[in-house]
Design an enzyme around this catalytic site. Sequence first.
Site, PDB file in Angstrom:
ATOM      1  N   ASN A   7       0.854  -1.195   0.000  1.00 32.29           N
ATOM      2  CA  ASN A   7       0.000   0.000   0.000  1.00 32.29           C
ATOM      3  C   ASN A   7       0.892   1.247   0.000  1.00 32.29           C
ATOM      4  O   ASN A   7       1.682   1.446   0.927  1.00 32.29           O
ATOM      5  CB  ASN A   7      -0.890  -0.063   1.252  1.00 32.29           C
ATOM      6  CG  ASN A   7      -1.808   1.138   1.354  1.00 32.29           C
ATOM      7  OD1 ASN A   7      -1.410   2.258   1.062  1.00 32.29           O
ATOM      8  ND2 ASN A   7      -3.033   0.916   1.769  1.00 32.29           N
ATOM      9  N   HIS A  10       1.060   6.105   1.875  1.00 34.12           N
ATOM     10  CA  HIS A  10       1.840   7.014   2.727  1.00 34.12           C
ATOM     11  C   HIS A  10       2.932   7.763   1.977  1.00 34.12           C
ATOM     12  O   HIS A  10       3.474   8.741   2.495  1.00 34.12           O
ATOM     13  CB  HIS A  10       2.352   6.283   3.968  1.00 34.12           C
ATOM     14  CG  HIS A  10       1.205   5.950   4.882  1.00 34.12           C
ATOM     15  ND1 HIS A  10       0.380   6.923   5.389  1.00 34.12           N
ATOM     16  CD2 HIS A  10       0.710   4.777   5.301  1.00 34.12           C
ATOM     17  CE1 HIS A  10      -0.578   6.351   6.110  1.00 34.12           C
ATOM     18  NE2 HIS A  10      -0.392   5.052   6.070  1.00 34.12           N
ATOM     19  N   HIS A  43      -5.703   3.776  -1.590  1.00 34.05           N
ATOM     20  CA  HIS A  43      -7.025   4.064  -1.033  1.00 34.05           C
ATOM     21  C   HIS A  43      -7.403   5.478  -1.468  1.00 34.05           C
ATOM     22  O   HIS A  43      -6.778   6.443  -1.032  1.00 34.05           O
ATOM     23  CB  HIS A  43      -6.944   3.964   0.492  1.00 34.05           C
ATOM     24  CG  HIS A  43      -8.253   4.146   1.203  1.00 34.05           C
ATOM     25  ND1 HIS A  43      -8.370   3.949   2.557  1.00 34.05           N
ATOM     26  CD2 HIS A  43      -9.485   4.517   0.770  1.00 34.05           C
ATOM     27  CE1 HIS A  43      -9.626   4.173   2.916  1.00 34.05           C
ATOM     28  NE2 HIS A  43     -10.315   4.542   1.859  1.00 34.05           N
ATOM     29  N   ARG A  45      -9.554   8.056  -0.771  1.00 31.53           N
ATOM     30  CA  ARG A  45     -10.507   8.428   0.283  1.00 31.53           C
ATOM     31  C   ARG A  45     -11.411   9.550  -0.200  1.00 31.53           C
ATOM     32  O   ARG A  45     -11.015  10.361  -1.036  1.00 31.53           O
ATOM     33  CB  ARG A  45      -9.758   8.869   1.539  1.00 31.53           C
ATOM     34  CG  ARG A  45      -8.972   7.753   2.208  1.00 31.53           C
ATOM     35  CD  ARG A  45      -8.346   8.246   3.495  1.00 31.53           C
ATOM     36  NE  ARG A  45      -9.344   8.420   4.510  1.00 31.53           N
ATOM     37  CZ  ARG A  45      -9.526   7.601   5.558  1.00 31.53           C
ATOM     38  NH1 ARG A  45      -8.727   6.574   5.731  1.00 31.53           N
ATOM     39  NH2 ARG A  45     -10.478   7.827   6.424  1.00 31.53           N
ATOM     40  N   ARG A  49      -7.223  12.735   1.302  1.00 28.63           N
ATOM     41  CA  ARG A  49      -6.125  13.185   2.180  1.00 28.63           C
ATOM     42  C   ARG A  49      -4.752  12.720   1.696  1.00 28.63           C
ATOM     43  O   ARG A  49      -3.756  13.315   2.034  1.00 28.63           O
ATOM     44  CB  ARG A  49      -6.355  12.748   3.624  1.00 28.63           C
ATOM     45  CG  ARG A  49      -6.213  11.289   3.865  1.00 28.63           C
ATOM     46  CD  ARG A  49      -6.202  10.957   5.345  1.00 28.63           C
ATOM     47  NE  ARG A  49      -7.501  11.231   5.960  1.00 28.63           N
ATOM     48  CZ  ARG A  49      -7.908  10.623   7.077  1.00 28.63           C
ATOM     49  NH1 ARG A  49      -7.122   9.758   7.694  1.00 28.63           N
ATOM     50  NH2 ARG A  49      -9.080  10.877   7.592  1.00 28.63           N
ATOM     51  N   HIS A  50      -4.705  11.618   0.950  1.00 27.31           N
ATOM     52  CA  HIS A  50      -3.388  11.221   0.420  1.00 27.31           C
ATOM     53  C   HIS A  50      -3.464  10.926  -1.085  1.00 27.31           C
ATOM     54  O   HIS A  50      -3.012  11.733  -1.885  1.00 27.31           O
ATOM     55  CB  HIS A  50      -2.715  10.102   1.224  1.00 27.31           C
ATOM     56  CG  HIS A  50      -3.618   9.008   1.743  1.00 27.31           C
ATOM     57  ND1 HIS A  50      -4.496   8.329   0.942  1.00 27.31           N
ATOM     58  CD2 HIS A  50      -3.759   8.477   2.998  1.00 27.31           C
ATOM     59  CE1 HIS A  50      -5.133   7.423   1.661  1.00 27.31           C
ATOM     60  NE2 HIS A  50      -4.728   7.488   2.919  1.00 27.31           N
ATOM     61  N   GLU A  70      -8.666   0.457  -2.505  1.00 29.85           N
ATOM     62  CA  GLU A  70      -9.488   0.469  -1.295  1.00 29.85           C
ATOM     63  C   GLU A  70     -10.454   1.634  -1.413  1.00 29.85           C
ATOM     64  O   GLU A  70     -10.067   2.729  -1.845  1.00 29.85           O
ATOM     65  CB  GLU A  70      -8.618   0.685  -0.055  1.00 29.85           C
ATOM     66  CG  GLU A  70      -7.783  -0.505   0.293  1.00 29.85           C
ATOM     67  CD  GLU A  70      -6.900  -0.207   1.501  1.00 29.85           C
ATOM     68  OE1 GLU A  70      -7.064   0.839   2.144  1.00 29.85           O
ATOM     69  OE2 GLU A  70      -6.015  -1.025   1.755  1.00 29.85           O
ATOM     70  N   THR A 101      -7.951   3.438   8.652  1.00 33.79           N
ATOM     71  CA  THR A 101      -9.167   2.625   8.740  1.00 33.79           C
ATOM     72  C   THR A 101      -9.221   1.960  10.113  1.00 33.79           C
ATOM     73  O   THR A 101      -8.265   1.290  10.512  1.00 33.79           O
ATOM     74  CB  THR A 101      -9.150   1.542   7.632  1.00 33.79           C
ATOM     75  OG1 THR A 101      -8.734   2.153   6.420  1.00 33.79           O
ATOM     76  CG2 THR A 101     -10.517   0.928   7.451  1.00 33.79           C
ATOM     77  N   GLU A 151     -10.840  -9.524   3.282  1.00 38.52           N
ATOM     78  CA  GLU A 151      -9.550  -9.196   3.896  1.00 38.52           C
ATOM     79  C   GLU A 151      -9.794  -9.118   5.392  1.00 38.52           C
ATOM     80  O   GLU A 151     -10.567  -8.268   5.860  1.00 38.52           O
ATOM     81  CB  GLU A 151      -9.010  -7.858   3.363  1.00 38.52           C
ATOM     82  CG  GLU A 151      -7.661  -7.517   4.011  1.00 38.52           C
ATOM     83  CD  GLU A 151      -7.038  -6.233   3.481  1.00 38.52           C
ATOM     84  OE1 GLU A 151      -7.344  -5.819   2.340  1.00 38.52           O
ATOM     85  OE2 GLU A 151      -6.241  -5.630   4.236  1.00 38.52           O
ATOM     86  N   HIS A 191      -3.450  -4.879   7.936  1.00 44.32           N
ATOM     87  CA  HIS A 191      -3.568  -3.714   8.832  1.00 44.32           C
ATOM     88  C   HIS A 191      -2.640  -3.863  10.027  1.00 44.32           C
ATOM     89  O   HIS A 191      -2.723  -4.830  10.767  1.00 44.32           O
ATOM     90  CB  HIS A 191      -5.000  -3.461   9.328  1.00 44.32           C
ATOM     91  CG  HIS A 191      -5.243  -1.990   9.504  1.00 44.32           C
ATOM     92  ND1 HIS A 191      -4.782  -1.281  10.586  1.00 44.32           N
ATOM     93  CD2 HIS A 191      -5.828  -1.075   8.688  1.00 44.32           C
ATOM     94  CE1 HIS A 191      -5.103  -0.004  10.440  1.00 44.32           C
ATOM     95  NE2 HIS A 191      -5.735   0.156   9.291  1.00 44.32           N
TER      96      HIS A 191
HETATM   97  N1  PXP Z   1      -5.702  -3.174   4.477  1.00 47.31           N
HETATM   98  C1  PXP Z   1      -6.652  -2.206   4.542  1.00 47.31           C
HETATM   99  C2  PXP Z   1      -8.038  -2.560   4.146  1.00 47.31           C
HETATM  100  C3  PXP Z   1      -6.324  -0.898   4.932  1.00 47.31           C
HETATM  101  O1  PXP Z   1      -7.286   0.041   4.995  1.00 47.31           O
HETATM  102  C4  PXP Z   1      -4.986  -0.593   5.235  1.00 47.31           C
HETATM  103  C5  PXP Z   1      -4.602   0.800   5.593  1.00 47.31           C
HETATM  104  O2  PXP Z   1      -4.747   1.624   4.494  1.00 47.31           O
HETATM  105  C6  PXP Z   1      -4.038  -1.626   5.133  1.00 47.31           C
HETATM  106  C7  PXP Z   1      -4.426  -2.918   4.782  1.00 47.31           C
HETATM  107  C8  PXP Z   1      -2.600  -1.394   5.411  1.00 47.31           C
HETATM  108  O3  PXP Z   1      -2.451  -1.070   6.758  1.00 47.31           O
HETATM  109  P1  PXP Z   1      -1.013  -0.614   7.272  1.00 47.31           P
HETATM  110  O4  PXP Z   1      -0.729   0.706   6.613  1.00 47.31           O
HETATM  111  O5  PXP Z   1      -1.214  -0.503   8.747  1.00 47.31           O
HETATM  112  O6  PXP Z   1      -0.040  -1.671   6.869  1.00 47.31           O
END
Ligand code: PXP
Length: 243
Positions: A7, A10, A43, A45, A49-50, A70, A101, A151, A191
């Site tokens: 992901n 960030h 994602h 959103r 925001r990102h 996402e 999330t 997931e 997550h």
């Molecule tokens: N899976 C989902 C559905 C999420 O919303 C997120 C955060 O965007 C992640 C995985 C990844 O989480 P992390 O950034 O804590 O690894």
Amino acid sequence: MIKLGVNVDHIATVRQARMTFEPDPVAGAALADLAGADVITIHLREDRRHIQDRDLEIMRKTVYTKLNLEMALSDEIIDIALKTKPDQVTFVPEKRQEVTTEGGLDVISNKNILPDIVKKFKDAGILVSFFIDPDQGQIAASKDTGAEYVELHTGTYANAGTDAERAPLLEKLATAGKYAEELGIKVNAGHGLTYKNTGALIDSMDIEELHIGHSIISRSIFVGIKEAVREMKELIYQYESLK
Ligand code: PXP
């Protein structure tokens, strides 16, 4: 072999801190792809925001592995997703005030509207996943919508402070994973996963895709994104081959 979803939100978080053009998550996705990421996740959103619309548009043209979007159950984002056609969408709950999330999506409460939404995506050739807590009711409801994947939310496990706290949470995830498999639904997980806590999760259960963001992007500040992705791929390989 467990697939690694990276992901890259960030990277965009850092860019948006200055509302500038760098660092570009599109470049991050390309490098993660080259380093062996099996899935690139972003994602979009509602508050942007990102990740921005432009990121999704360009990544749709440049990501050659699986692109997983996402998204919230929002009409605006659903329209964008159906037009842009990522390979997979993962529905997540979204609150404007949250840092990330928080809980899983309540598929049971949304079960009247979800089958139609899932059908639209399936008709467009897009795989559907629901980000849910490891709960049998939510898994069964996800299956009933026609989704191909769930997931499982690993946040509670990831936030646990001790092995004694972690053990029952791992068991809960493993039981949920088995139940989903029995129903014929594929199991992703994510997550809060890091280079420290992912191994025990792999030991405990079968997983199709691991979705990891913050920890890989954090490490990439120091070692570079290709190295950070490679290290996570290696960790997954090591744990999986010892099973
Ligand atoms: N899976 C989902 C559905 C999420 O919303 C997120 C955060 O965007 C992640 C995985 C990844 O989480 P992390 O950034 O804590 O690894």
